[in-house]
Design a protein around this motif. Structure first.
Motif, PDB file in Angstrom:
ATOM      1  N   LEU A  49       0.690  -1.159  -0.133  1.00 56.80           N
ATOM      2  CA  LEU A  49      -0.069   0.035   0.140  1.00 56.80           C
ATOM      3  C   LEU A  49       0.931   1.245  -0.014  1.00 56.80           C
ATOM      4  N   THR A  50       1.963   1.231   0.793  1.00 57.17           N
ATOM      5  CA  THR A  50       2.787   2.382   0.994  1.00 57.17           C
ATOM      6  C   THR A  50       3.489   2.665  -0.552  1.00 57.17           C
ATOM      7  N   GLU A  51       3.762   1.794  -1.260  1.00 55.17           N
ATOM      8  CA  GLU A  51       4.426   1.571  -2.393  1.00 55.17           C
ATOM      9  C   GLU A  51       3.528   2.344  -3.633  1.00 55.17           C
ATOM     10  N   ALA A  52       2.406   1.821  -3.376  1.00 54.00           N
ATOM     11  CA  ALA A  52       1.327   2.152  -4.496  1.00 54.00           C
ATOM     12  C   ALA A  52       0.903   3.603  -4.311  1.00 54.00           C
ATOM     13  N   VAL A  53       0.857   4.199  -2.837  1.00 55.76           N
ATOM     14  CA  VAL A  53       0.418   5.550  -2.785  1.00 55.76           C
ATOM     15  C   VAL A  53       1.871   6.439  -3.262  1.00 55.76           C
ATOM     16  N   GLN A  54       2.845   5.923  -3.051  1.00 51.46           N
ATOM     17  CA  GLN A  54       3.991   6.691  -3.422  1.00 51.46           C
ATOM     18  C   GLN A  54       4.174   6.819  -4.893  1.00 51.46           C
ATOM     19  N   ARG A  55       3.865   5.908  -5.337  1.00 52.05           N
ATOM     20  CA  ARG A  55       3.792   5.821  -6.988  1.00 52.05           C
ATOM     21  C   ARG A  55       2.656   6.908  -7.648  1.00 52.05           C
ATOM     22  N   ALA A  56       1.590   6.779  -6.834  1.00 49.95           N
ATOM     23  CA  ALA A  56       0.377   7.773  -7.197  1.00 49.95           C
ATOM     24  C   ALA A  56       0.711   9.090  -7.201  1.00 49.95           C
ATOM     25  N   CYS A  57       1.176   9.381  -6.167  1.00 47.39           N
ATOM     26  CA  CYS A  57       1.821  10.694  -5.849  1.00 47.39           C
ATOM     27  C   CYS A  57       2.823  11.436  -6.768  1.00 47.39           C
ATOM     28  N   LYS A  58       3.317  10.520  -7.448  1.00 49.31           N
ATOM     29  CA  LYS A  58       4.167  10.822  -8.557  1.00 49.31           C
ATOM     30  C   LYS A  58       3.612  11.331  -9.832  1.00 49.31           C
ATOM     31  N   GLU A  59       2.351  10.700 -10.153  1.00 46.30           N
ATOM     32  CA  GLU A  59       1.643  10.816 -11.421  1.00 46.30           C
ATOM     33  C   GLU A  59       0.970  12.188 -11.370  1.00 46.30           C
ATOM     34  N   THR A  60       0.922  12.672 -12.395  1.00 50.89           N
ATOM     35  CA  THR A  60      -0.210  13.968 -12.758  1.00 50.89           C
ATOM     36  C   THR A  60      -1.252  13.536 -13.620  1.00 50.89           C
ATOM     37  N   ALA A  61      -2.250  14.438 -13.542  1.00 50.65           N
ATOM     38  CA  ALA A  61      -3.527  14.129 -14.177  1.00 50.65           C
ATOM     39  C   ALA A  61      -3.242  14.546 -15.633  1.00 50.65           C
ATOM     40  N   PRO A  62      -3.865  14.207 -16.681  1.00 53.60           N
ATOM     41  CA  PRO A  62      -3.855  14.526 -18.177  1.00 53.60           C
ATOM     42  C   PRO A  62      -4.220  16.114 -18.076  1.00 53.60           C
ATOM     43  N   GLU A  63      -3.592  16.743 -18.820  1.00 54.70           N
ATOM     44  CA  GLU A  63      -3.946  18.292 -18.902  1.00 54.70           C
ATOM     45  C   GLU A  63      -5.411  18.465 -18.996  1.00 54.70           C
TER      46      GLU A  63
END
Length: 80
Positions: A49-63
């Motif tokens: 779960l920690t790794e999934a949250v860390q990955r999600a925090c690095k992603e950005t929404a499409p413009e």
């Protein structure tokens, strides 16, 4: 280094996952996880779960999605 037991391991698992424990406490929990399947499974779930949250925090929404959300927020703000 000693086996700290399930109660302590589970109580401090979050801090252990985030490397927030002193060396001796971390070593005690690591020793416990090596011999306790239940706590090791809980640790694996927490780490996943920690790794999934860390990955999600690095992603950005499409413009275009970002623009749609901002436009909707502005519309809601102007309505009040």
């Amino acid at each position: 280094m000693t086996d700290c037991g399930c109660t302590k391991a589970k109580a401090e698992l979050e801090e252990y996952l985030h490397h927030e424990l002193c060396g001796a406490d971390a070593a005690d929990i690591q020793a416990h996880l090596a011999g306790c399947e239940d706590c090791a499974t809980e640790h694996l779930v927490g780490r996943t779960l920690t790794e999934a949250v860390q990955r999600a925090c690095k992603e950005t929404a499409p413009e275009d999605l970002r623009d749609q959300v901002l436009a909707r927020l502005r519309a809601l703000q102007s309505a009040h």
